[in-house]
Write an enzyme that holds these catalytic residues in place. Sequence first.
Site, PDB file in Angstrom:
ATOM      1  N   PHE A 111      23.322 -18.262  21.088  1.00 11.59           N
ATOM      2  CA  PHE A 111      22.855 -17.943  19.723  1.00 11.59           C
ATOM      3  C   PHE A 111      21.904 -19.022  19.205  1.00 11.59           C
ATOM      4  O   PHE A 111      20.871 -18.721  18.598  1.00 11.59           O
ATOM      5  CB  PHE A 111      24.047 -17.798  18.761  1.00 11.59           C
ATOM      6  CG  PHE A 111      24.837 -16.517  18.933  1.00 11.59           C
ATOM      7  CD1 PHE A 111      24.503 -15.574  19.899  1.00 11.59           C
ATOM      8  CD2 PHE A 111      25.931 -16.247  18.093  1.00 11.59           C
ATOM      9  CE1 PHE A 111      25.241 -14.393  20.048  1.00 11.59           C
ATOM     10  CE2 PHE A 111      26.665 -15.081  18.229  1.00 11.59           C
ATOM     11  CZ  PHE A 111      26.330 -14.148  19.207  1.00 11.59           C
ATOM     12  N   ARG A 121      36.731 -11.210  35.413  1.00  9.38           N
ATOM     13  CA  ARG A 121      37.102 -12.532  34.882  1.00  9.38           C
ATOM     14  C   ARG A 121      38.253 -13.151  35.667  1.00  9.38           C
ATOM     15  O   ARG A 121      38.625 -14.299  35.431  1.00  9.38           O
ATOM     16  CB  ARG A 121      37.529 -12.414  33.394  1.00  9.38           C
ATOM     17  CG  ARG A 121      36.423 -11.986  32.448  1.00  9.38           C
ATOM     18  CD  ARG A 121      36.938 -11.808  31.028  1.00  9.38           C
ATOM     19  NE  ARG A 121      37.037 -13.042  30.291  1.00  9.38           N
ATOM     20  CZ  ARG A 121      36.119 -13.475  29.413  1.00  9.38           C
ATOM     21  NH1 ARG A 121      35.039 -12.762  29.170  1.00  9.38           N
ATOM     22  NH2 ARG A 121      36.283 -14.606  28.776  1.00  9.38           N
ATOM     23  N   ARG A 167      39.604  -9.496  22.857  1.00 14.20           N
ATOM     24  CA  ARG A 167      39.236  -9.041  21.512  1.00 14.20           C
ATOM     25  C   ARG A 167      39.434 -10.112  20.465  1.00 14.20           C
ATOM     26  O   ARG A 167      38.763 -10.151  19.456  1.00 14.20           O
ATOM     27  CB  ARG A 167      40.078  -7.815  21.112  1.00 14.20           C
ATOM     28  CG  ARG A 167      39.770  -6.542  21.880  1.00 14.20           C
ATOM     29  CD  ARG A 167      40.981  -5.626  21.887  1.00 14.20           C
ATOM     30  NE  ARG A 167      42.106  -6.299  22.536  1.00 14.20           N
ATOM     31  CZ  ARG A 167      43.377  -5.967  22.369  1.00 14.20           C
ATOM     32  NH1 ARG A 167      43.726  -4.997  21.563  1.00 14.20           N
ATOM     33  NH2 ARG A 167      44.324  -6.627  23.009  1.00 14.20           N
ATOM     34  N   VAL A 178      28.470 -18.286  24.135  1.00 18.96           N
ATOM     35  CA  VAL A 178      27.959 -17.676  22.912  1.00 18.96           C
ATOM     36  C   VAL A 178      27.295 -18.686  21.986  1.00 18.96           C
ATOM     37  O   VAL A 178      26.237 -18.385  21.406  1.00 18.96           O
ATOM     38  CB  VAL A 178      29.081 -16.865  22.209  1.00 18.96           C
ATOM     39  CG1 VAL A 178      30.176 -17.762  21.628  1.00 18.96           C
ATOM     40  CG2 VAL A 178      28.504 -15.970  21.151  1.00 18.96           C
ATOM     41  N   VAL A 179      27.861 -19.874  21.821  1.00 18.38           N
ATOM     42  CA  VAL A 179      27.289 -20.824  20.871  1.00 18.38           C
ATOM     43  C   VAL A 179      25.899 -21.264  21.340  1.00 18.38           C
ATOM     44  O   VAL A 179      24.927 -21.248  20.564  1.00 18.38           O
ATOM     45  CB  VAL A 179      28.224 -22.043  20.661  1.00 18.38           C
ATOM     46  CG1 VAL A 179      27.541 -23.090  19.791  1.00 18.38           C
ATOM     47  CG2 VAL A 179      29.545 -21.609  20.035  1.00 18.38           C
ATOM     48  N   SER A 180      25.790 -21.625  22.635  1.00 19.74           N
ATOM     49  CA  SER A 180      24.480 -22.052  23.139  1.00 19.74           C
ATOM     50  C   SER A 180      23.490 -20.886  23.120  1.00 19.74           C
ATOM     51  O   SER A 180      22.333 -21.050  22.719  1.00 19.74           O
ATOM     52  CB  SER A 180      24.615 -22.663  24.533  1.00 19.74           C
ATOM     53  OG  SER A 180      25.481 -21.918  25.334  1.00 19.74           O
ATOM     54  N   ARG A 213      36.631 -15.550  18.229  1.00 18.01           N
ATOM     55  CA  ARG A 213      36.928 -16.771  18.977  1.00 18.01           C
ATOM     56  C   ARG A 213      37.153 -17.874  17.941  1.00 18.01           C
ATOM     57  O   ARG A 213      36.707 -17.760  16.792  1.00 18.01           O
ATOM     58  CB  ARG A 213      35.763 -17.177  19.896  1.00 18.01           C
ATOM     59  CG  ARG A 213      35.464 -16.215  21.041  1.00 18.01           C
ATOM     60  CD  ARG A 213      36.565 -16.167  22.080  1.00 18.01           C
ATOM     61  NE  ARG A 213      36.172 -15.351  23.237  1.00 18.01           N
ATOM     62  CZ  ARG A 213      36.353 -14.031  23.326  1.00 18.01           C
ATOM     63  NH1 ARG A 213      36.893 -13.348  22.322  1.00 18.01           N
ATOM     64  NH2 ARG A 213      36.001 -13.394  24.428  1.00 18.01           N
ATOM     65  N   TYR A 267      38.401 -16.627  37.557  1.00 15.86           N
ATOM     66  CA  TYR A 267      38.579 -17.798  36.680  1.00 15.86           C
ATOM     67  C   TYR A 267      40.005 -17.821  36.109  1.00 15.86           C
ATOM     68  O   TYR A 267      40.729 -18.801  36.252  1.00 15.86           O
ATOM     69  CB  TYR A 267      37.549 -17.727  35.560  1.00 15.86           C
ATOM     70  CG  TYR A 267      37.560 -18.910  34.613  1.00 15.86           C
ATOM     71  CD1 TYR A 267      37.017 -20.133  34.991  1.00 15.86           C
ATOM     72  CD2 TYR A 267      38.085 -18.791  33.325  1.00 15.86           C
ATOM     73  CE1 TYR A 267      37.005 -21.220  34.112  1.00 15.86           C
ATOM     74  CE2 TYR A 267      38.074 -19.870  32.446  1.00 15.86           C
ATOM     75  CZ  TYR A 267      37.527 -21.078  32.837  1.00 15.86           C
ATOM     76  OH  TYR A 267      37.520 -22.145  31.965  1.00 15.86           O
TER      77      TYR A 267
END
Length: 316
Positions: free
Chosen positions: A196, A147, A280, A192-194, A216, A150
């Site tokens: 799911f 990561r 986390r 994650v939102v897209s 989150r 970024y």
Amino acid sequence: MRTYADTKRILVTGGAGFLGSHLCERLIGEGHEVICVDNFFTGQRRNIAHLLQHPNFELLRHDVTFPLFVEVDEIYNLACPASPVHYQHDPVQTTKTSVHGAINMLGLAKRVGAKILQASTSEVYGDPDIHPQTEEYWGRVNPIGIRSCYDEGKRCAETLFFDYHRQHGLRIKVARIFNTYGPRMHPADGRVVSNFIVQALRGEPITLYGTGEQTRSFCYVDDLIDGLVRLMNSGDEVTGPVNIGNPGEFSMRELAELVRQKVGGTSEFVFEPLPSDDPRQRRPDISKALEYLGWKPGVALDQGLDATIDYFRTIV
Ligand code: NAD
Ligand code: UDP
Ligand code: UDP
């Protein structure tokens, strides 16, 4: 109707992306002239198709790692892939976009005397020990992990912003954006939102990474854009960094339950390995945004998810 004197010329880098397209729309709606710069790495023409014929809108295909010469009053620097899948695809290019892109946009702001806002991120806090995260917290970031291209790129961009401010007197604004969702998220960018919503709509298994207990805090896009515009319009003494996000905190398992219940499908949950360095927990302390900008989010996850699911129903 704006007069000649109060119409601003505004550059939005990354303007064809998820957040950038909403920002362009908002600024055009306010009567300003917008130059949208994008290299279309993750952005899409369809995000801005409705703006292309507008007389105040101009699109330039350009990569911000190369110099750019335009005449503007304000710059919103959003160019950078934001989802882990995309920013890890070409990590060297990700760091170049954050760092060389910031240098070029700061050089431009310096030459024309423009005010400049950086779309920074909650990732500057890394996997945080302090919860919720305040702007004073310096973060816990791995400099050599997957990561890091970024996270460290964005941290270096913040450094450049503050050094151009101290050394050259630039008017800067640094927004630390927490996870934001809404219409025009790319269905395949792995956030994650897209993920799911797309999985639930297709009746496919919903993929929880790790135990799904990591948290989150999700901000609806309209709230986020309003925060960015307020920050840009604040007095020169407000440089930030300012956290912009919604403090409502959810575990990924809770999010998965909510999405499945709203979409109404029968998707099962499957557990996949947690990517390394995955934070986390994450929740913004937004007292500074309230104090300096009079801003707080107004759209709860429950409401924002409905609008987002409606959008995804039209495209998947
Ligand atoms: P996005 O991937 O949809 O948009 C990024 C845009 O930048 C895309 O249109 C892409 O084509 C463009 N771009 C990438 N590299 C470029 C380059 N070298 N030159 C020109 N254009 C380039 O992502 P987003 O969610 O809209 O994020 C926008 C900004 O906000 C990013 O800087 C991101 O780091 C920041 N941010 C977003 C979130 C979030 O939850 N959405 C959270 C924190 C920070
Ligand atoms: N730059 C740009 N557009 C401009 C002015 C500068 O893209 O209108 C770039 C320029 O190419 C340089 C960078 O911004 O690489 C930093 O500019 P600055 O003036 O700070 O530094 P210098 O040119 O002295 O290296
Ligand atoms: N995540 C998940 N399933 C997915 C995609 C993501 O459980 O299909 C998790 C991911 O491991 C992380 C959280 O959801 O803990 C948010 O991931 P995202 O990529 O959206 O944002 P970021 O990690 O950059 O905050």
